[in-house]
Structure formats: structure tokens, C-alpha cells
Design a protein around this motif. Sequence first.
Motif, PDB file in Angstrom:
ATOM      1  N   ARG A 149       0.820  -1.215   0.000  1.00 13.57           N
ATOM      2  CA  ARG A 149       0.000   0.000   0.000  1.00 13.57           C
ATOM      3  C   ARG A 149       0.854   1.266   0.000  1.00 13.57           C
ATOM      4  O   ARG A 149       0.554   2.237  -0.669  1.00 13.57           O
ATOM      5  N   LEU A 165       2.258   1.900  -3.428  1.00  9.56           N
ATOM      6  CA  LEU A 165       1.176   2.399  -4.284  1.00  9.56           C
ATOM      7  C   LEU A 165       0.943   3.876  -3.995  1.00  9.56           C
ATOM      8  O   LEU A 165       0.776   4.686  -4.904  1.00  9.56           O
ATOM      9  N   GLY A 166       0.933   4.195  -2.687  1.00 10.19           N
ATOM     10  CA  GLY A 166       0.695   5.582  -2.272  1.00 10.19           C
ATOM     11  C   GLY A 166       1.772   6.513  -2.794  1.00 10.19           C
ATOM     12  O   GLY A 166       1.477   7.561  -3.370  1.00 10.19           O
ATOM     13  N   SER A 209       1.332   6.970  -6.499  1.00 12.04           N
ATOM     14  CA  SER A 209       0.145   7.770  -6.834  1.00 12.04           C
ATOM     15  C   SER A 209       0.407   9.252  -6.630  1.00 12.04           C
ATOM     16  O   SER A 209       0.037  10.088  -7.466  1.00 12.04           O
ATOM     17  N   VAL A 210       1.047   9.566  -5.500  1.00 16.21           N
ATOM     18  CA  VAL A 210       1.333  10.971  -5.206  1.00 16.21           C
ATOM     19  C   VAL A 210       2.270  11.551  -6.264  1.00 16.21           C
ATOM     20  O   VAL A 210       2.064  12.663  -6.767  1.00 16.21           O
ATOM     21  N   ASN A 237       2.236  14.897  -9.163  1.00 14.17           N
ATOM     22  CA  ASN A 237       3.005  16.030  -8.651  1.00 14.17           C
ATOM     23  C   ASN A 237       4.410  16.006  -9.215  1.00 14.17           C
ATOM     24  O   ASN A 237       4.873  14.970  -9.683  1.00 14.17           O
ATOM     25  N   TRP A 252       8.325  17.390  -7.843  1.00 13.74           N
ATOM     26  CA  TRP A 252       9.078  17.004  -6.645  1.00 13.74           C
ATOM     27  C   TRP A 252       8.214  17.096  -5.383  1.00 13.74           C
ATOM     28  O   TRP A 252       7.524  18.089  -5.183  1.00 13.74           O
ATOM     29  N   ILE A 253       8.289  16.054  -4.554  1.00 15.26           N
ATOM     30  CA  ILE A 253       7.604  16.066  -3.257  1.00 15.26           C
ATOM     31  C   ILE A 253       8.650  15.746  -2.200  1.00 15.26           C
ATOM     32  O   ILE A 253       9.411  14.792  -2.362  1.00 15.26           O
ATOM     33  N   GLU A 304       6.468  16.095   3.469  1.00 16.33           N
ATOM     34  CA  GLU A 304       5.125  16.174   2.906  1.00 16.33           C
ATOM     35  C   GLU A 304       4.603  14.778   2.538  1.00 16.33           C
ATOM     36  O   GLU A 304       3.439  14.448   2.799  1.00 16.33           O
ATOM     37  N   SER A 312       3.443  12.978   5.618  1.00 12.90           N
ATOM     38  CA  SER A 312       2.154  13.395   6.176  1.00 12.90           C
ATOM     39  C   SER A 312       0.996  13.041   5.232  1.00 12.90           C
ATOM     40  O   SER A 312      -0.108  12.778   5.684  1.00 12.90           O
ATOM     41  N   LEU A 313       1.267  13.007   3.929  1.00 14.55           N
ATOM     42  CA  LEU A 313       0.213  12.613   2.995  1.00 14.55           C
ATOM     43  C   LEU A 313      -0.171  11.142   3.186  1.00 14.55           C
ATOM     44  O   LEU A 313      -1.337  10.777   3.158  1.00 14.55           O
ATOM     45  N   LEU A 314       0.853  10.303   3.371  1.00 15.36           N
ATOM     46  CA  LEU A 314       0.592   8.866   3.473  1.00 15.36           C
ATOM     47  C   LEU A 314       0.308   8.437   4.901  1.00 15.36           C
ATOM     48  O   LEU A 314      -0.140   7.319   5.134  1.00 15.36           O
ATOM     49  N   ASN A 315       0.606   9.332   5.857  1.00  7.94           N
ATOM     50  CA  ASN A 315       0.376   9.010   7.254  1.00  7.94           C
ATOM     51  C   ASN A 315       1.197   7.814   7.724  1.00  7.94           C
ATOM     52  O   ASN A 315       0.663   6.858   8.294  1.00  7.94           O
TER      53      ASN A 315
END
Lengths: 204, 97
Positions: B14, B17-18, B21-22, B26, B28-29, B33, B36-39
Motif C-alpha cells: 500500500r 502504491l501511495g 500515486s502521489v 506532482n 518534486w515532493i 510532505e 504526512s500525505l501517506l500518514n
Amino acid sequence: MSQKLQEDLSHIRSMMERSSRFISLSGLSGVFAGLFALAGSIYAYQLFKNNDIEYFDDTQKIYSSDLIIELVFIAFAILILALGSGVFFTLRKSKKFDLPVWTNTTKKMLLNLAIPLLVGGVFCMALLYHHLFALIAPVTLLFYGLALINAGKYTFSDIRYLGACEIILGCISLFYLGFGLVFWAIGFGILHILYGIIVFKKYK
Amino acid sequence: MGIIDKLNKDFESRVRLGIMSVLMVNDWIDFTEMKSLLNITDGNLASHSSALEKSGYIEVKKEFVGKKPKTSYRVTNIGRTAFISHLNSLEKLIKSK
């Protein structure tokens, strides 16, 4: 197996959305911004009355500079209240859904919102400076609409429809100068409330 | 059985995949960040991102902002193609049920 695949797909979709759109924007902030705007419009109307000006009279209106200062003050007070409620409900929603707030997407959205708004702000200051008061209401509606459409790429796309409505209203108001207060009440009051209710129901 | 074999093993988790997907939507991440997006925890993100990097699916950039190190991720062309074909096989699998 099938259920795991479905979950995978919905995980992918939600991650893409969470990371590319500012989805903490709450419909309630629209409703409150609209209510503040309507209250402000009514207050301004009363203020005209107290100064012996019948707003819907067809005659040429000449306002004293004291009155204008007070009107500008009301406008800023409404702006601050509306922004404050926007920030409040956004933070509340992001906490509830455990969404990060200060992300790259948020910054991009704010930047895209701010550019047309700041230009519009300077434009209005110039109109005030040149005593072209009648044009201020159309100009605020037009630039606000452009700002919303510009920011729509980074948040719910519904906001673009609100932007389009503001622009149409702004264009109409260009031909009815002198009724800025009415157009403001419609554009910033009624449209915001309608938008807020629609968005709130849709993304609950 | 045939289609299931086509599902990319690298994307089984998972978290991976996360991350993909991000990065698909987008540029550069950075590490914070993404976390916190994927927790997820630091260690979790670090291990999964380095696995994806090893497969050549993502690009990792390390730089200093002031005195703090900053890690950012971006999807590579190989990663993009691999992820799209993974999505396609997912879709086929679900339709064939």
C-alpha cells in the motif's frame, strides 16, 4: 482478492486527490462569508439612510469623504471576517479528516488566488484615488472571479463555476454603475451562500 | 492466472502504491510532505522509497536547505510507464471478475 484490488484502486485515487488538490476547503466558509457580506451590505444601506441618502434614487450621488472612509472600513471588516471564517472552517475540516493543510498544493492554490486578487486590489486603490467610485464594485467582482477560476486548478473544480458567475455578474454591473451595493450583495453574499451549501452537501 | 502474473510485485504494498500515486500527479515532493500525505513513519517511508529507487521507478534528490538536509522524490519515466501498466492490469483483473 477482488476486494483487495478495489481497495488498491480507491487508495490510489484518494492519494492522487489528496496530494494534488486542496480539498480541505469547507462549504461552510462560503456560507459564512456570504452571511457576513449580506450583513455588511445591509449595514452600508442603513448608513446611507442615516446620512440622508436614498440609495435607490436615480439622482447623482455625492458622498462625503467621511462616509467613504467608513464604507471602506466596513468593506475591510467584512473581508477579515470572511477570511477568518475561511481559515477556521478549513482547519476544522482538515483536522476532522486528518488531512495535511500546509502542503505544496495549498501554497500553489493561494499563490494562484493571490495574483489576480492583489492586482485587483491595486486597481481598486487607484480607482479610489481617482475618485472613480462607481467602477469599484464591478472591478472587485471581475478580479475575484478571475482569481477563483485561476485557483480552481488546485482545489474543487466547483469553485470555477462560482468564479464564472462572479465574472458574469461583474460584466453586467459594468452597465449599471451606481448600484454597486446591490451587485456586491448578490456576488459576495447570495452566490457565496449558494456555493457553500452546494459544496457542503456534495463533499460532506 | 495469466493476468495476475502481470501485476507488478514492486507495487504490492500500500505504501508503495501511495508513493507512486502521489508522484504521478506532482512534481518534486519532499520527505516530510510525503510522510504526512501517506500518514506513515519515517522508517517506513525510507525503506519503501529506497526500494522504489532501486527499481529505478523514482528519483531521489538530497540537498541542504540551510543546515537541514532535505530529501525529495520524483517519478522517473520508467516508473511512470510501470505504474500505468500496473493500473491497466488492475483494471483488467477487476473487469474479468
